[in-house]
Enzyme design. Structure first.
Site, PDB file in Angstrom:
ATOM      1  N   HIS A 126      -2.420  -0.161  -3.031  1.00 52.84           N
ATOM      2  CA  HIS A 126      -2.877   1.050  -3.705  1.00 52.84           C
ATOM      3  C   HIS A 126      -4.379   0.962  -3.973  1.00 52.84           C
ATOM      4  CE1 HIS A 126       1.088   2.969  -4.872  1.00 52.84           C
ATOM      5  NE2 HIS A 126       1.482   1.775  -4.432  1.00 52.84           N
TER       6      HIS A 126
ATOM      7  N   GLU B  15      -3.575  -3.274  -6.350  1.00 52.76           N
ATOM      8  CA  GLU B  15      -4.623  -2.259  -6.528  1.00 52.76           C
ATOM      9  C   GLU B  15      -5.912  -2.884  -6.006  1.00 52.76           C
ATOM     10  OE1 GLU B  15      -4.072   0.730  -7.735  1.00 52.76           O
ATOM     11  OE2 GLU B  15      -2.096   0.559  -8.672  1.00 52.76           O
TER      12      GLU B  15
ATOM     13  N   HIS C 162       0.310   6.576  -1.828  1.00 52.92           N
ATOM     14  CA  HIS C 162      -0.414   7.727  -2.355  1.00 52.92           C
ATOM     15  C   HIS C 162      -1.458   8.110  -1.315  1.00 52.92           C
ATOM     16  CE1 HIS C 162       0.768   6.249  -6.615  1.00 52.92           C
ATOM     17  NE2 HIS C 162       1.611   7.175  -6.190  1.00 52.92           N
TER      18      HIS C 162
ATOM     19  N   GLU D 107      -5.158   7.225  -1.676  1.00 55.19           N
ATOM     20  CA  GLU D 107      -5.526   5.822  -1.901  1.00 55.19           C
ATOM     21  C   GLU D 107      -5.492   5.133  -0.546  1.00 55.19           C
ATOM     22  OE1 GLU D 107      -2.997   4.309  -5.023  1.00 55.19           O
ATOM     23  OE2 GLU D 107      -3.493   5.999  -6.347  1.00 55.19           O
TER      24      GLU D 107
END
Length: 460
Positions: free
Chosen positions: A223, A315, A93, A96
């Protein structure tokens, strides 16, 4: 413990984990790299460590930017039998961005520490072929980096230049797998549908071809937006209730192993293991993807269902585009975890599969009794099966050969080496059933494997 002492204890823990960084911290550039700066940083590392690195492109983005990969190995560009392939993918992404910067720092760290003779890093590079893809979505990153970071810009740059979310763009093999669970069929090495090329973006296509060209064993994609280690399955067998989809735990046959892999990163990270970052609550700092929220056509499930690779999603920051001032602190929180996770590729069993004339057999199926997920040997006849410590019954089989079964004990440290030598069948025997044989004959659910594509070497 009083709050002040608790904070002091956390800082001491972090500082203790990053003592190995002290000699090189001053040489690392902690700023957000635009595309040209990223490319230059990769070439700089290659120039500093030419004998253990290779820079190559797996394709181009919609707007023509190269998707560069930096490889670390004592024999760059060569697969050494019995040496596993590992990959990190970041910036899927475009907005990110922490993972993108962390992989650049990791590349420089590996280079510098190897040059300084760090035993741990030297051993890791000699025993592992490491591939770093700092940005899968360079076009989206440029959009995100050009706009001011504010709540109104939360999604700006997330998608690629065609407006597609790349983590919702891989062929949907979960639907095939869940169908097969009911009707009979495999949940591993599921073939791609015939029309898959027309359904994916250039960046996704490049990554899929990359996966086909290397026998990756372990991977993570990086991410932002939370702090948690997320493991498959990402997509649940969703049950609709009152017009919305309910999240539910969807474990793979390797659920215990995936939890261990996720915890290896979480507990080596400065704060992830606490499980209370960003206002979320994740025990041990890990979560099954589908139990958090169900995601269709994601990359980590695709790795597990189509290849030999076990992938988790990391994440890594509450802020998708953290300020430059925080980058050095984020590196210190993640540096040990990034190394520790790569080391996880060295567990379970590995070996060679050959015939009785010592010819190596590619595509042999390695099955573990009690775990309904097989792996296959690579083109050099070597295989790698990640497993937790324990005793297992393992079978190797291939078309035209008699299967061989052994009992093996796996320890907590290095992988156990188990070679298989298969004898040719002297009488007609049942053919080893492949995934392509058992996929349901449905227009939406089937088809064949697409041949591998060549890699693009770095233009000079």
């Amino acid at each position: 413990m009083p709050p002040t002492r608790r904070r002091m204890s956390q800082w001491l823990w972090i500082l203790g984990k990053v003592l190995l960084l002290a000699r090189v911290a001053a040489s690392v550039n902690f700023f957000h790299h635009r595309y040209e700066e990223l490319v230059q940083a990769l070439f700089d590392v290659k120039g500093a460590c030419p004998y253990i690195t290779r820079l190559y492109s797996i394709g181009r983005s919609v707007q023509g930017r190269h998707l560069y990969v930096l490889e670390f190995s004592d024999y760059p560009g060569i697969h050494e039998p019995m040496e596993p392939e590992f990959k990190y993918v970041a910036n899927m992404h475009g907005n990110e961005v922490l993972g993108r910067e962390l992989l650049l720092q990791l590349a420089e760290f590996l280079c510098e520490q190897y040059r300084h003779g760090n035993q741990r890093v030297t051993q890791l590079i000699h025993e592992t072929r490491i591939h770093l893809l700092p940005t899968m979505n360079p076009d989206g990153y440029e959009v995100a980096a050009a706009q001011s970071q504010s709540p109104l810009g939360y999604l700006v740059g997330r998608n690629n230049a065609n407006g597609v979310d790349l983590n919702r763009n891989f062929p949907d093999l979960n639907t095939v797998m869940y169908y097969n669970e009911k009707q009979g069929g495999p949940n591993h090495h599921i073939p791609l549908p015939d029309n898959w090329r027309s359904q994916v973006e250039p960046e996704t296509f490049a990554v899929i071809q990359w996966m086909k060209s290397y026998n990756f064993i372990l991977s993570a994609n990086l991410h932002g937006g939370a702090v948690v280690a997320n493991y498959p399955y990402d997509k649940s067998q969703e049950q609709r209730s009152r017009s919305f989809w309910q999240a539910q735990n969807s474990p793979t046959p390797d659920d215990s192993l995936f939890q261990k892999l996720a915890k290896s990163y979480s507990y080596a990270h400065g704060t992830m293991h606490q499980g209370t970052n960003c206002g979320d609550i994740f025990p041990d700092g890990i979560t099954n993807g589908a139990s958090w929220y169900s995601l269709s056509k994601g990359m980590q499930d695709f790795n597990y269902l189509h290849t030999n690779c076990f992938e988790i999603t990391l994440e890594l920051s509450c802020e998708k585009f953290p300020p430059e001032s925080s980058l050095v602190f984020e590196w210190r929180k993640n540096a040990e975890a990034l190394i520790t996770y790569i080391e996880e590729v060295h567990q379970g069993i590995k070996g060679l599969v050959s015939d009785d004339n010592n010819n190596r057999l590619a595509g042999a199926v390695i099955s573990v009794k009690g775990i309904a997920h097989d792996v296959t040997s690579g083109e050099h006849g070597d295989y790698f099966r990640l497993l937790l410590p324990g005793t297992y019954t393992v079978t190797a089989s291939a078309d035209g050969y008699q299967p061989q079964t052994v009992t093996v004990t796996v320890g907590p440290a290095a992988p156990t080496v188990v070679h298989f030598q298969l004898r040719q069948s002297t009488v007609d025997s049942p053919r080893v059933q492949k995934a392509s044989d058992r996929v349901p004959n449905s227009k939406a659910l089937h088809k064949k494997v697409v041949p591998r594509a060549a890699q693009w070497e770095t233009p000079r």
